[in-house]
Design an enzyme around this catalytic site. Structure first.
Site, mmCIF file in Angstrom:
data_model
loop_
_atom_site.group_PDB
_atom_site.id
_atom_site.type_symbol
_atom_site.label_atom_id
_atom_site.label_comp_id
_atom_site.label_asym_id
_atom_site.label_seq_id
_atom_site.Cartn_x
_atom_site.Cartn_y
_atom_site.Cartn_z
ATOM 1 N N LEU A 1 -82.453 14.381 -23.650
ATOM 2 C CA LEU A 1 -82.469 13.752 -22.325
ATOM 3 C C LEU A 1 -83.219 12.435 -22.483
ATOM 4 O O LEU A 1 -84.200 12.372 -23.231
ATOM 5 C CB LEU A 1 -83.188 14.643 -21.300
ATOM 6 N N ASP A 2 -82.769 11.397 -21.765
ATOM 7 C CA ASP A 2 -83.465 10.108 -21.824
ATOM 8 C C ASP A 2 -84.921 10.282 -21.393
ATOM 9 O O ASP A 2 -85.248 11.212 -20.653
ATOM 10 C CB ASP A 2 -82.856 9.099 -20.837
ATOM 11 N N GLN A 3 -85.714 9.313 -21.759
ATOM 12 C CA GLN A 3 -87.149 9.387 -21.430
ATOM 13 C C GLN A 3 -87.372 9.609 -19.925
ATOM 14 O O GLN A 3 -88.249 10.356 -19.521
ATOM 15 C CB GLN A 3 -87.841 8.103 -21.881
ATOM 16 N N THR B 1 -85.128 10.836 -17.729
ATOM 17 C CA THR B 1 -84.356 11.937 -17.144
ATOM 18 C C THR B 1 -85.234 13.180 -17.092
ATOM 19 O O THR B 1 -86.047 13.418 -17.986
ATOM 20 C CB THR B 1 -83.094 12.210 -17.997
ATOM 21 N N ARG C 1 -75.693 7.669 -16.911
ATOM 22 C CA ARG C 1 -76.189 6.367 -16.435
ATOM 23 C C ARG C 1 -75.131 5.288 -16.636
ATOM 24 O O ARG C 1 -74.906 4.443 -15.768
ATOM 25 C CB ARG C 1 -77.472 5.979 -17.189
#
Ligand code: URA
Length: 245
Positions: free
Chosen positions: A103-105, A107, A191
């Site tokens: 997961l992105d930082q 998210t 995104r």
């Protein structure tokens, strides 16, 4: 053979440093002999005792569901020293488990962590089309035709996306909430999809992965999966459910 302090940590005797202290203090025996040397290794099957009490090393794989908070990086080790998801799991397990996917930082939400390599490989392999469901708070209100573009596949710089399920679940005060289910796992995919229709994501949260749901797990907390949840995950990727256990 594994380092003794690692085995002690896995058996729940505190952090690795605490376990090293136990060894140094001469409180640990392996097959009846006191071990005080820190680099010493032992077999998990040896008779290992702390203060004369046999230790018990849990068998089988570990499966955790974590509710990842914003600001944490999904990696085992960050060269820039940022907080990682590994900081949120018990120290005794950190050498064994790893996050399944990323997961992105910024998210939040469901992140599976395990030491089960076979299950991990299958969950991440595009062939198995494991659905990942997100709640995306986006700027403005996408039109029905923009939502259709998201659903049918949208051109991104690394190629068109596979069909997705997209529902507008709420809208008001300059933003909208979309429930988006994708079966791929490309970098920053949700995104980039929302950006491509002109409605950038403000907040993104993963709420499900295959049959596994985030539920009411508080931010930053984890829970161990039940036997039933592990079976459901295995089934979702075509692995036999009876693991011979
Ligand atoms: N899609 C994104 O854009 N970010 C994530 O963290 C996961 C899916």
């Amino acid at each position: 053979m594994e380092r003794l302090q690692k085995l002690l940590a896995r058996a729940g005797h505190g952090s690795r440093r605490a376990c090293e202290e136990l060894i140094r203090e001469g409180r640990v025996t392996v097959d009846g002999r006191t071990v005080t040397k820190l680099g010493a290794k032992a077999s998990p099957d040896a008779d290992i005792r702390v203060d004369g009490e046999p230790i018990s090393i849990p068998e089988g794989h570990i499966y955790l569901a974590l509710n990842k908070p914003p600001g944490y990086v999904t990696t085992r080790d960050d060269p820039h020293g940022r907080p990682t998801v590994m900081d949120l799991v018990p120290e005794g397990w950190r050498d064994r488990i790893y996050p399944v996917g990323r997961l992105d930082q910024d998210t939040t939400g469901l992140l599976l962590m395990t030491d089960d390599g076979e299950l991990t490989q299958r969950l991440l392999h595009p062939r198995h089309h494991v659905p990942k469901q997100y709640l995306a708070d986006v700027e403005g209100t996408p039109s029905e035709s923009q939502l259709r573009r998201l659903r049918s596949g949208i051109e991104l710089e690394d190629g068109p996306t596979q069909p997705a399920e997209v529902m507008l679940v709420a809208s008001g005060s300059g933003e909208s909430r979309l429930r988006i289910t994708i079966t791929e796992g490309r970098n920053r995919q949700v995104r980039r999809m929302c950006e491509a229709i002109g409605h950038p994501v403000r907040r993104l949260k993963r709420v499900a992965m295959g049959p596994l749901r985030l539920g009411e797990l508080p931010l930053g907390q984890y829970r161990e999966l039940s036997v039933g949840q592990v079976s459901a995950l295995r089934q979702a990727v075509g692995l036999p459910v009876d693991d011979g256990e």
